[in-house]
Motif scaffolding. Sequence first.
Motif, mmCIF file in Angstrom:
data_model
loop_
_atom_site.group_PDB
_atom_site.id
_atom_site.type_symbol
_atom_site.label_atom_id
_atom_site.label_comp_id
_atom_site.label_asym_id
_atom_site.label_seq_id
_atom_site.Cartn_x
_atom_site.Cartn_y
_atom_site.Cartn_z
ATOM 1 N N GLY A 79 0.815 -1.203 0.000
ATOM 2 C CA GLY A 79 0.000 0.000 0.000
ATOM 3 C C GLY A 79 0.857 1.266 0.000
ATOM 4 N N ASP A 80 2.072 1.147 0.489
ATOM 5 C CA ASP A 80 2.980 2.287 0.481
ATOM 6 C C ASP A 80 3.508 2.509 -0.942
ATOM 7 N N PRO A 81 3.622 3.791 -1.369
ATOM 8 C CA PRO A 81 4.141 4.042 -2.725
ATOM 9 C C PRO A 81 5.533 3.430 -2.947
ATOM 10 N N TRP A 82 6.350 3.418 -1.889
ATOM 11 C CA TRP A 82 7.677 2.805 -2.035
ATOM 12 C C TRP A 82 7.554 1.303 -2.293
ATOM 13 N N PHE A 83 6.540 0.701 -1.718
ATOM 14 C CA PHE A 83 6.314 -0.733 -1.914
ATOM 15 C C PHE A 83 6.021 -0.994 -3.399
ATOM 16 N N ALA A 84 5.102 -0.203 -3.928
ATOM 17 C CA ALA A 84 4.728 -0.366 -5.344
ATOM 18 C C ALA A 84 5.940 -0.119 -6.239
ATOM 19 N N GLN A 89 10.133 -2.296 -9.688
ATOM 20 C CA GLN A 89 11.551 -2.326 -10.058
ATOM 21 C C GLN A 89 12.189 -3.679 -9.772
ATOM 22 N N LYS A 90 11.423 -4.564 -9.188
ATOM 23 C CA LYS A 90 11.929 -5.892 -8.842
ATOM 24 C C LYS A 90 12.990 -5.863 -7.752
ATOM 25 N N PHE A 91 12.891 -4.921 -6.844
ATOM 26 C CA PHE A 91 13.797 -4.881 -5.701
ATOM 27 C C PHE A 91 13.198 -5.693 -4.569
ATOM 28 N N PRO A 92 14.045 -6.317 -3.754
ATOM 29 C CA PRO A 92 13.497 -7.056 -2.619
ATOM 30 C C PRO A 92 12.787 -6.113 -1.638
ATOM 31 N N ALA A 114 18.462 -8.049 -5.601
ATOM 32 C CA ALA A 114 18.316 -6.682 -6.099
ATOM 33 C C ALA A 114 19.022 -6.521 -7.443
ATOM 34 N N ARG A 115 20.187 -7.161 -7.553
ATOM 35 C CA ARG A 115 20.930 -7.084 -8.820
ATOM 36 C C ARG A 115 20.150 -7.769 -9.932
ATOM 37 N N ALA A 116 19.475 -8.845 -9.585
ATOM 38 C CA ALA A 116 18.655 -9.537 -10.586
ATOM 39 C C ALA A 116 17.582 -8.587 -11.103
ATOM 40 N N VAL A 133 7.697 -6.872 -14.395
ATOM 41 C CA VAL A 133 8.638 -7.013 -13.291
ATOM 42 C C VAL A 133 7.890 -7.065 -11.965
ATOM 43 N N GLY A 134 8.607 -7.480 -10.959
ATOM 44 C CA GLY A 134 8.044 -7.393 -9.620
ATOM 45 C C GLY A 134 7.098 -8.517 -9.259
ATOM 46 N N THR A 135 7.370 -9.709 -9.737
ATOM 47 C CA THR A 135 6.498 -10.801 -9.362
ATOM 48 C C THR A 135 7.275 -11.790 -8.517
ATOM 49 N N ALA A 136 6.662 -12.219 -7.470
ATOM 50 C CA ALA A 136 7.269 -13.256 -6.660
ATOM 51 C C ALA A 136 6.904 -14.604 -7.274
ATOM 52 N N PRO A 137 7.806 -15.573 -7.167
ATOM 53 C CA PRO A 137 7.448 -16.886 -7.674
ATOM 54 C C PRO A 137 6.255 -17.436 -6.915
#
Length: 449
Positions: A79-84, A89-92, A114-116, A133-137
Amino acid sequence: MKVVVLGNLTGIAGSIANRLAALGHEAIPLPGQQPPEILIGFHPELLVVVASETGMEIMTVERVLKDTGAAVVAVASAGDPWFAWAEAQKFPILSPERAAEELASRLSQLVEQARAGDRARYLQQLYRGPVIVGTAPRVIGFGGPKGGTGKSSLAANAAALLAALGVPIWVFDAESDTRGNMVDFFRLGEESTVYSVVDLAAAGPPPAASPGIFQPGAHVPTFWTSVPSPKGVRWDLRLTAGVLVVDQILGERSGPLMARAADWLEFGVRRAASEGYTVILDSGNNLLSPLSLRALNIADVLFIVLEPEDTGLIAGASWLAAVYRMAGPAAFERIRVVFNKVRAESGDLLVSRLRDHVEAILRQRLPRALPVRVLPLLDVDVARAQANLRLGVEFLAALQALTQGRYAAETASFAEALRGMLAEFFPAIAQAASSRSEPRGGLRLPWRR
Ligand SMILES: Nc1ncnc2c1ncn2[C@@H]1O[C@H](COP(=O)(O)OP(=O)(O)OP(=O)(O)O)[C@@H](O)[C@H]1O
Ligand SMILES: [Mg+2]
């Protein structure tokens, strides 16, 4: 490692910095809003953003990243903009409660992750195509109580759609016999080598989950086929089949063999997830088959595919009632009901009838709403085309619009509904579809071009 933590000295950022410093890292907490030059001057290798504490703006941080090439880990709640942002960006992303502990215990793993994400963005620029981007398995199963409702069709279409949008997908078929559904949907002809969990099981049990260096059997040979992508689409799509040779599953030995195949399936699914693949499972409907049963059980999300007519509703209701009795209401969190081949019936009406049936069987009211999705009936030509072995894989309904195929118009509403169904788990898909303006980061849905 040089780490800059954006947040309060006395808050989460401070405790992260302390934990990392104790491990010998150079960790600097920076509160409030800082000019980018200050951050860049630190030459951080890793930037930890504590969403609830930092006063920095996303744009500023992006500039710092561009200059320093730092990896990023976000500490944020949904819900936080940083989360989105981090998700896109596919960051952990770490939850605020456990961030300090997790960073300390898994630092190198998180940096690698993060490098991935960086690599993914690079690919996105390179392709200039749709890279989600940004999908968890996740393990997404398609099952249901009845034959012929479209379980395999939906599994294949979902796999193709997600793969075409850049999600690495690994399909496991736990159902079909002989060369069967998935192999055919993806047009893997006789000339391609197809691996099956039953073949693997015939040769022995799967290796232990985390094999040691000197453990016999730790080496696992290839057990998947890379599915060639249709023209104009790039994907990373793997397939492992279920039963390829029918005589294996006949006779006395079939029970233990299928049980072992189920172990292979589970091994394969874990392997796939650990390699960053999202798993699509054709789970089937056969509760008597250990393989199908395992595939139903290991799905994180199980789409129960039903047809809207009465027998479909009743069969669906008895399945749901059985699930409820065995696993309790919590199991419903992992279940989504899909009505496939819907003509004009309203989804609300279908779900209320389904609910009535379930409650009649259970003799009690269900404590929560049943999430239901609706997919439209495809016209006969299209349904045939996606199963026609002589046609290319792009004839899958979900790919018609993407490849601007012959049935692009006829399949548009199906593809859109499928996208909507999957968007719950892949927010980036919904995001891209709902933004009317040119989406950021080159994320595009080709059928909206
Ligand atoms: N939305 C749809 N509109 C029209 N036809 C469809 C649709 N979805 C699937 N079909 C058709 O329904 C038939 C059965 O589909 P499919 O094989 O995917 O079902 P299944 O549930 O996997 O069946 P089984 O129980 O045999 O494994 C196929 O001919 C398929 O083309
Ligand atoms: Mg099937």
